[in-house]
Design a protein around this motif. Structure first.
Motif, mmCIF file in Angstrom:
data_model
loop_
_atom_site.group_PDB
_atom_site.id
_atom_site.type_symbol
_atom_site.label_atom_id
_atom_site.label_comp_id
_atom_site.label_asym_id
_atom_site.label_seq_id
_atom_site.Cartn_x
_atom_site.Cartn_y
_atom_site.Cartn_z
ATOM 1 N N ILE A 258 0.915 -0.852 -0.416
ATOM 2 C CA ILE A 258 0.279 0.492 0.610
ATOM 3 C C ILE A 258 0.438 0.625 -0.308
ATOM 4 O O ILE A 258 1.876 1.429 1.154
ATOM 5 N N THR A 259 0.918 1.630 -1.193
ATOM 6 C CA THR A 259 1.839 3.053 -1.129
ATOM 7 C C THR A 259 0.618 4.216 -1.140
ATOM 8 O O THR A 259 -0.117 4.506 -2.033
ATOM 9 N N PRO A 260 1.131 5.330 -0.599
ATOM 10 C CA PRO A 260 0.387 6.256 -0.224
ATOM 11 C C PRO A 260 0.799 7.548 -1.632
ATOM 12 O O PRO A 260 1.852 7.750 -1.746
ATOM 13 N N VAL A 261 -0.108 8.330 -2.566
ATOM 14 C CA VAL A 261 -0.039 8.915 -3.285
ATOM 15 C C VAL A 261 0.110 10.587 -2.472
ATOM 16 O O VAL A 261 -1.168 10.786 -2.111
ATOM 17 N N LYS A 262 0.752 11.267 -3.559
ATOM 18 C CA LYS A 262 1.033 12.375 -2.538
ATOM 19 C C LYS A 262 0.375 13.522 -2.859
ATOM 20 O O LYS A 262 0.263 15.036 -2.892
ATOM 21 N N ARG A 263 1.075 13.619 -4.553
ATOM 22 C CA ARG A 263 0.797 14.296 -5.264
ATOM 23 C C ARG A 263 -0.015 13.742 -7.277
ATOM 24 O O ARG A 263 0.283 13.187 -7.249
#
Length: 305
Positions: A258-263
């Protein structure tokens, strides 16, 4: 060059990885007539003489189904037994990734999947973080996710990944970490090799299986875990503008976890990601076999001395 696990499975036997080589005339190399899987494993934190494999049965079943598109009858139970023996022979001492592969192994030049030889191979490599767990940047790709009318998207067919490869390179060369692809209807489909989720007003949303996505195993796991936690989960079509105003966005897959997206493009997303973080922590605990409720998702492989 990455370091690979020392033993591979190739042409129905185990051998040193360096000896598992194919001819430049191999049919699958020319026509994309192959299918692959990918699953993570790690030494058991509670017992280094054991390895843990996440959702092995589900991965084997999907590869067996993918092989059917190539008219290759490969039983999931055989895939499982080979992978277990592969892990035992390699005795990994750090987190690792396994890549099982089926492909048309003939040396012929006619594009087809009938009356052609096949092979089943397995190799692996140590693997930590595929993408930054702190968050990544994404662009909307100019490359479109193919339609299920064009390609068999229910399988991980090697030839299908040319779009993913072009999208990933476009993203990297334009200053982003990853690409988000739209489908032929202009709806959000998936990233180059991961499924996508967003959070809006406490609801977890992800493109449905009718949006030309791969039916990801990590995606399925996230949905089930979220539902078990009492989170509302919606599988539906997603407009790209929804991503830009979402409370949270994350990608998920076997390699990416699970990899968050910051932009996304020039839109910065909130840094407070309570749902993403909660799912990350729980999935990590499940993979490490620390959650009794999900013990049936983890295969424990004894490694011996």
């Amino acid at each position: 060059m990455p370091q690979f696990l020392p033993i591979a499975y190739f042409q129905q036997k185990f051998c040193p990885f360096e000896e598992a080589t194919i001819s430049i005339a191999t049919h699958g190399l020319h026509y994309g007539t192959g299918a692959f899987g990918g699953l993570r494993g790690l030494p058991d934190p509670a017992n280094p003489q054991q390895a843990l494999l996440f959702r092995l049965e589900r991965h084997c079943r999907r590869l067996s189904q993918s092989a059917q598109f190539l008219q290759y009858d490969l039983d999931a139970s055989h895939i499982k037994s080979v992978i277990i023996e592969f892990v035992k022979k390699n005795h990994p001492t750090e987190p690792f990734y396994i890549r099982p592969l089926v492909y048309t192994s003939d040396l012929g030049i006619a594009p087809r999947v009938h009356d052609v030889e096949h092979d089943f191979a397995v190799y692996g490599l140590p693997l930590g973080d595929y993408l930054s767990p702190e968050g990544i940047t994404c662009r909307i790709s100019s490359w479109q996710r193919p339609s299920d009318l064009n390609l068999p998207l229910r399988g991980k067919i090697t030839g299908c990944y040319i779009n993913s490869s072009l999208a990933k390179t476009e993203a990297k060369k334009s200053g982003f970490d990853e690409a988000i692809m739209l489908n032929s209807q202009g709806k959000v489909s998936e990233a180059s090799g991961m499924n996508i989720f967003l959070v809006r007003e406490g609801q977890l949303i992800t493109p449905g299986v009718d949006q030309d996505i791969l039916e990801g195993i990590t995606r399925n796991s996230v949905i089930q875990v979220a539902q078990d936690l009492g989170m509302p989960v919606l599988e539906r079509s997603v407009d790209r503008t929804e991503l830009l105003i979402a409370d949270e966005v994350f990608l998920c897959g076997t390699a990416a976890r699970i990899t968050p997206v910051k932009r996304i493009e020039n839109y910065t997303l909130p840094t407070d990601r309570p749902i993403t973080t909660k799912l990350q922590d729980l999935l990590k605990a499940i993979v490490e076999n620390r959650e009794p409720k999900y013990r049936d998702w983890v295969d424990v492989i004894p490694l011996g001395n």
